[in-house]
Design a protein around this motif. Structure first.
Motif, mmCIF file in Angstrom:
data_model
loop_
_atom_site.group_PDB
_atom_site.id
_atom_site.type_symbol
_atom_site.label_atom_id
_atom_site.label_comp_id
_atom_site.label_asym_id
_atom_site.label_seq_id
_atom_site.Cartn_x
_atom_site.Cartn_y
_atom_site.Cartn_z
ATOM 1 N N ASN A 45 0.835 -1.190 -0.037
ATOM 2 C CA ASN A 45 0.042 0.100 0.050
ATOM 3 C C ASN A 45 0.993 1.362 0.091
ATOM 4 N N GLN A 81 -5.710 -1.558 -1.002
ATOM 5 C CA GLN A 81 -5.052 -1.614 -2.325
ATOM 6 C C GLN A 81 -5.620 -2.841 -2.919
ATOM 7 N N GLY A 91 -5.749 2.239 -5.294
ATOM 8 C CA GLY A 91 -5.955 2.110 -3.735
ATOM 9 C C GLY A 91 -6.328 3.282 -3.269
#
Length: 279
Positions: A45, A81, A91
């Protein structure tokens, strides 16, 4: 499963259509441990904040929760994400900071093998005035060689008056990741901000990641005149951290020490921890 697949895509479409902004408002423990570096190959992420184009290189669903505490405050972060959807990968992240709330969104697409492009947005809502600040980030990632990744990123592309008032100046990054040996990764992120006037326009972040066991990593890094998001300024210092990556979960911890800053803020030590679940 269906909800996890659609939620980040729907959020991304909403914000990309209704805002034009993105900026580094959150650094994960991995980023802090690397001294702010890692844009050429962000982990899971982290791509939302550092380099959206790299999201297409890791085809997983991932949920992230993080906490950062420092001398005068704390930050909370949550993100999701979706890098497995075929049309494009996206994301979204939410950060609660002492001075504002930040919503970050990134979307990416692999154009050809080893080349990805991405776009990101950011919305900042000031806690005291409810004033909203927005800007835009664009990026590309290219695996030039098996041992070298490269990325070109332009953050705060619009650089409107609201962004400048928050010290969000247009900044270009040319980021690299080198892998000279097995489980040895070196990150170098030099940058330049043409309009920045509160200190040096150029600087860098550099970090080293070592895999000491099959799933355990040590990190260290240094930053010079780089952005320090939790302090809302730029400065110089160092970071160190560690991480454990299992089959479906990732735990991270880092300490970052700011030795100098471009504002009146004093030296600052931050501690950060996080957990990511991915599948």
């Amino acid at each position: 499963m269906k909800i996890l697949t659609l939620t980040p895509l729907a959020i991304a479409l909403f914000f990309l259509g209704n805002a034009s902004s993105f900026g580094l408002e959150y650094e994960s423990p991995r980023t802090l441990g690397l001294g702010g570096a890692g844009r050429a190959a962000p982990l899971l992420n982290d791509a939302i904040y550092l380099n959206p184009s790299h999201g297409s290189f890791t085809p997983v669903y991932s949920l992230f929760g993080g906490y950062t505490g420092y001398n005068s405050g704390r930050n909370y972060n949550f993100s999701i994400q979706d890098s497995r959807t075929e049309v494009f990968q996206a994301g979204a992240g939410f950060t609660k900071r002492d001075q504002n709330i930040a919503i970050n969104v990134g979307a990416s697409k692999m154009v050809v093998q080893r080349l990805g492009v991405g776009i990101g947005t950011k919305i900042l809502l000031d806690n005291n005035t409810n004033h909203t600040t927005t800007d835009l980030l664009v990026s590309s990632s290219f695996i030039a060689l098996p041992w070298m990744y490269t990325s070109l990123i332009v953050d705060n592309l619009i650089e409107n008056s609201s962004s400048v008032n928050r010290n969000l100046y247009r900044t270009g990054f040319l980021a690299f990741k080198f892998m000279p040996a097995n489980k040895v990764e070196i990150f170098v992120d030099p940058f330049y901000s043409p309009s920045y006037g509160n200190g040096n326009k150029a600087g860098y972040s550099a970090g080293l990641e070592l895999g000491v066991l099959e799933d355990f990593y040590l990190r260290m890094g240094k930053f010079q005149d780089a952005e320090i998001p939790h302090m809302n300024t730029r400065g110089s210092g160092f970071g160190t951290g560690l991480g454990w990556i299992g089959p479906k979960v990732n735990f991270e911890y880092a300490m970052s020490r700011a030795l100098t800053s471009h504002s009146s803020a004093a030296t600052n030590t931050a501690h950060s921890g996080s957990m990511t679940v991915f599948f």
